[in-house]
Scaffold this active site. Structure first.
Site, short mmCIF file in Angstrom:
data_model
loop_
_atom_site.label_atom_id
_atom_site.label_comp_id
_atom_site.label_asym_id
_atom_site.label_seq_id
_atom_site.Cartn_x
_atom_site.Cartn_y
_atom_site.Cartn_z
CD GLU A 50 -10.87 10.09 0.19
OE1 GLU A 50 -10.41 11.07 0.77
OE2 GLU A 50 -11.90 10.11 -0.50
CB CYS A 61 -4.16 11.42 -1.84
SG CYS A 61 -5.74 12.09 -2.38
CG HIS A 73 -1.02 13.22 -4.66
ND1 HIS A 73 -1.84 12.19 -5.07
CD2 HIS A 73 -1.84 14.20 -4.19
CE1 HIS A 73 -3.11 12.53 -4.84
NE2 HIS A 73 -3.13 13.75 -4.31
#
Lengths: 131, 390, 349
Positions: free
Chosen positions: C81, C113, C237
């Site tokens: 990103e 992400c 994550h």
């Protein structure tokens, strides 16, 4: 530096692509199309350097060249690659750690950019080789 | 080939000359040299001008034509004018071109000038312009600056030979001391070793006082065939040798980073041509763009053993009154370094000395003088030997 | 057909800033933040590092570990990103720098992400269809957190490269299957031309992270008919230390299963590199036959789950490139001023 001028040598800047004279055995980085020793009789071939070497001499730049101002102080060194030729590069990290004879290896870093709008120049710098 | 003599010299004031343009400076030097020689514009067969970077400093190329024009040598006389460029050795090479023109018989009265206007751009732009004398793609792109390249020479010289920062500082101290007696010098104040060492670090181990400044200025000399030189002056100074040599553009490709092979080879050629050796030279103007450069120069020219340049400087051997006075003009450090002009100013200084007109900085009884002008970090060297006697 | 990981490589910049140092500037309570975020410090790029240089270093590390001919790579996809160019691919830089050009396809991915794991899935598809021999999938970021925003404590820099292939003898881990759960959930975004992202505060938690992570994880286990106990390790994550722990707990994974892959505490959230960094750290110590469950999350929002089994080959290649633990030791700490300079938060014009 203009886009085509930088792009032309992208392989050398990214991947330490140089040349080698099969006639006399000398290695060249930056690449040369004409052998310094054999001149027109040289047999030049492409050669990719391993990227390891040692510091021949160095300085810590406090007054930078244009475009490098925000990086000061930075270590600039002449590095002798293990295959023989020498090149000029920054040694990244703490300038205090740099000394003559330091073993170094190549890493991929930003060399600079053409301002905020222009192209970003990527290429090779060196880092102390602690391995 | 014909013998060649210098019959006129002139330097402008060297310094930050905010109110003077390149063309004004070079006209002042050129006309001054012509008046010194007692020649007329109509006598001039050719003009050479050393200029490193008109394009970058004042956005002006075609410097030869510009200078001929504003010297009044174009519209009526149409004198051929040629710009010579070899970075900081541009002046030395302009002199060499002028010498070859006279020696070959292509011209009789020929002007060799040098000029640089450096303060019309800010100092970072000036540094970038100067860095173009190194390998832009493989040194500049890595963040190299000129002080940085010479700092790497200094670092290795220190490592190999034990040269110290104090010894480097002694070069600057001596050259400032000489500059006091030179009316054109940019800096005419004495400095101390402590001042050098406490000045701001530019590229370790070089402090700002180890570096020559950014300077505006112009110089010119007038050349004539030796056989007619006495027509113009009682004190012609004869060119005994002109030599030039090249080395790799990048410092990292040199055989030995602490030796300027171009200097060594050009010096050898010059000594052979003049049939003299280092011991015969009474004074020398060397290219001290940085203090370490003077140390390397006196070694590579044969005035000091390799590695002992710092030592002999600290011992006063290169001061006026010493064994071999170096940079009586104040050198690039104190007199200033308008890059294209420096090689001509060096010749003008030697001529002034050999004529016995150097005032407070006069080297008594000097017979042979030498100039040493370097381009880049040592890719070009131009060396000239001068004598009072033909 | 068997699809899997031929090699992997990670990269983390050497610079760090501690939570205390950021809290000092903004007058926040560092102890409460550390306890709440379960993050102690985060990685910061060097002045000359960006997502492209990090991607290249991670990819080169994967090549060194896998020791294969780079011209075999038929696809390079870099998820980030913080691509250095808004238009002009990071992946071409990577492809050139690893010597894979010109016989390949390349493109950049963006999915907050999880752009890195999306790249892994794309490579799996190309490899299994036979369109390419090897695929290089990278997640790399120098993520942005606005000054004084909560994200500033965790937005970090790092990257991981996975080489995806189908030649069973050269796989160090087999990817048994993957499953994704995706909805349009605006929990976090960065508008075109804006330097810093915006987020929905607590809205990023329940309807964002937890909904997608748990649904993707459950979906994959249902598809494969597996249970948390079937896995030796799990990686989720890790935007902070708390979310992956809670997700593990909600799904029935133990603290021990997630411990090796929980690298967020020492380096922060490396965004597109985050979940893959946990996988790399887990592969650094997993034994042949071990099973790893991984679920990435990207705001916006979606989750990719993977079921992975380590093969014998892991022992041969593991030590041929730096492990995550080696990359994150010996950090250089920055104060906030230096950090601001490194992150380009000081404007010159």
């Amino acid at each position: 530096m203009s886009v085509p001028r930088f792009w032309r040598n992208l392989g050398s800047r990214y991947n330490l692509e140089g040349t080698h004279c099969k006639e006399c055995g000398e290695y060249y980085y930056p690449p040369r199309d004409t052998c310094v020793n054999c001149r027109r009789l040289g047999k030049i071939e492409a050669y990719k350097f391993k990227g390891t070497g040692e510091v021949v001499t160095f300085t810590v730049i406090h007054t930078a060249a244009e475009g490098f101002e925000e990086q000061t102080p930075y270590a600039l060194a002449i590095i002798k690659l293990d295959e023989g030729p020498c090149l000029t590069s920054q040694i990244v990290g703490d300038p205090e750690k740099v000394h003559i004879g330091l073993r170094v290896r190549s890493v991929f870093r930003k060399l600079g950019s053409d301002g905020e709008r222009g192209m970003i120049y990527y290429g090779t710098k060196f880092i102390p080789d602690e391995a | 080939m014909r013998d060649v003599a210098i019959i006129g010299v002139k330097n402008t004031k060297y310094g930050e000359l905010w109110d003077r343009s390149l063309r004004q400076l070079v006209v002042e030097a050129g006309i001054g040299a012509i008046e010194d020689a007692g020649v007329s514009g109509k006598d001039i067969d050719a003009l050479y001008v050393g200029n490193m970077s008109g394009g970058r400093f004042i956005d002006q190329e075609h410097i030869g034509a510009l200078i001929a024009d504003y010297s009044g040598l174009s519209r009526n006389l149409h004198v051929p004018a040629t710009r010579v460029e070899a970075a900081c050795a541009s002046g030395g090479l302009a002199l060499r071109q002028a010498i070859m023109t006279v020696a070959s018989g292509y011209g009789d009265i020929v002007i060799a000038a040098g000029a640089e206007k450096m303060t019309d751009v800010c100092s970072s732009e000036a540094s970038t312009a100067l860095a173009a004398a190194a390998d832009r793609e493989w040194e500049g792109m890595a963040g190299a600056t000129f002080p940085g390249l010479y700092a790497m020479i200094a670092r290795l010289h220190m490592h190999k030979y034990g040269t110290t920062s104090e010894q480097l500082a002694e070069v600057a101290v001596k050259n400032h001391s000489n500059g006091v007696h030179n009316p054109i010098a940019q800096y005419r104040n004495k400095i101390t070793v402590e001042q050098v060492l406490s000045s701001i670090m530019v590229a370790d181990p070089l402090h700002i006082f180890d570096c020559s400044p950014i300077t505006d200025g112009a110089s010119a000399v007038v050349l004539a065939p030796a056989e007619i030189a006495h027509k113009y002056t009682d004190t012609p100074i004869y060119i005994k040798a002109t030599a030039q040599a090249s080395d790799t553009i990048a410092l990292h490709d040199r055989r030995d980073i602490t030796t300027l092979d171009a200097t060594v080879v050009a010096a050898r050629r010059a000594y052979e041509m003049a049939k003299v050796g280092p011991k015969d030279i009474d004074l020398v103007e060397v290219h001290d763009c940085f203090t370490i450069a003077e140390i390397c120069a006196i070694e590579d020219l044969g005035f000091a053993e390799k590695g002992k340049g710092g030592l002999v400087t600290a011992e006063g051997e290169t001061a006026i009154g010493g064994r071999i006075p170096v940079n009586t003009s104040g050198g690039l450090k104190a007199c200033g370094h308008p890059v294209g002009a420096t090689g001509i100013k060096q010749a003008a200084e030697i001529v002034t000395q050999l004529r016995g007109e150097a005032g407070g900085r006069q080297v008594d009884g000097a017979e042979y003088g030498m100039t040493h002008n370097v381009g880049g970090s040592g890719a070009t060297a131009a060396i000239h030997i001068f004598s009072r006697n033909r | 057909m068997t699809i899997g990981i031929v090699s992997y490589g990670a990269y983390v910049p050497r610079y760090r800033i501690k939570v205390e140092e950021i809290a000092r500037l903004w007058g926040d309570d560092a102890e409460i933040l550390k306890k709440g975020l379960m993050v102690l410090e985060k990685s910061v790029p060097a002045l000359d590092e960006d997502a492209a240089t990090i991607a290249v270093e991670a990819a080169r590390s994967a090549l060194a570990r896998g020791a294969f001919d780079p011209s075999r790579i038929g696809a390079v996809y870099t998820g980030s990103e913080s691509h250095p160019y808004a238009v002009k691919p990071t992946s071409t830089i990577v492809a050139q720098a690893v010597g894979a050009t010109p016989d390949l396809t390349a493109a950049d991915f963006e999915f907050a992400c999880k752009a890195g794991t999306a790249a892994v899935q794309a490579c799996m598809g190309l490899v299994s269809s036979g369109m390419v021999d090897l695929g290089l999938a990278i997640g790399a970021d120098v993520s942005q957190g606005a000054p004084s925003d909560a994200l500033e404590y965790t937005a970090a820099a790092g990257g991981v490269a996975l080489v995806i292939g189908r030649n069973e003898s050269e796989l160090c881990a087999v990817i048994e299957d993957t499953y994704s759960f995706t909805t349009d959930t605006p929990d976090f975004w960065r508008r075109e031309g804006q330097p810093y992202p915006e987020h929905g505060g607590r809205f990023t938690g329940e309807p964002g992270y937890f909904k997608h992570v748990t649904n993707a994880a459950k979906g994959l286990m249902k598809k494969l008919d597996t249970k948390p106990e079937d896995y030796d390790y799990a990686v989720f994550h890790q935007p902070n230390g708390k979310f992956p722990r809670n997700a593990a707990k909600m799904l029935g994974f133990s603290k021990e299963q997630i411990a090796p892959g929980l690298v967020v505490t020492k380096i922060g959230n490396t965004y597109s590199g985050s979940c893959m960094m946990g996988l790399a750290a887990t592969l650094d110590q997993a034994k042949p036959g071990d099973r790893i469950f991984m679920t990435a999350f990207g705001s916006g929002a979606g989750s990719d789950s993977f079921s992975i089994t380590v093969t014998d080959r892991i022992e041969e290649i593991r030590d041929k490139a730096p492990k995550v633990s080696e990359l994150i030791r010996d950090p250089i700490y920055l104060d906030y001023g230096q950090y601001a300079k490194h992150k380009g938060k000081i404007r010159f014009a």
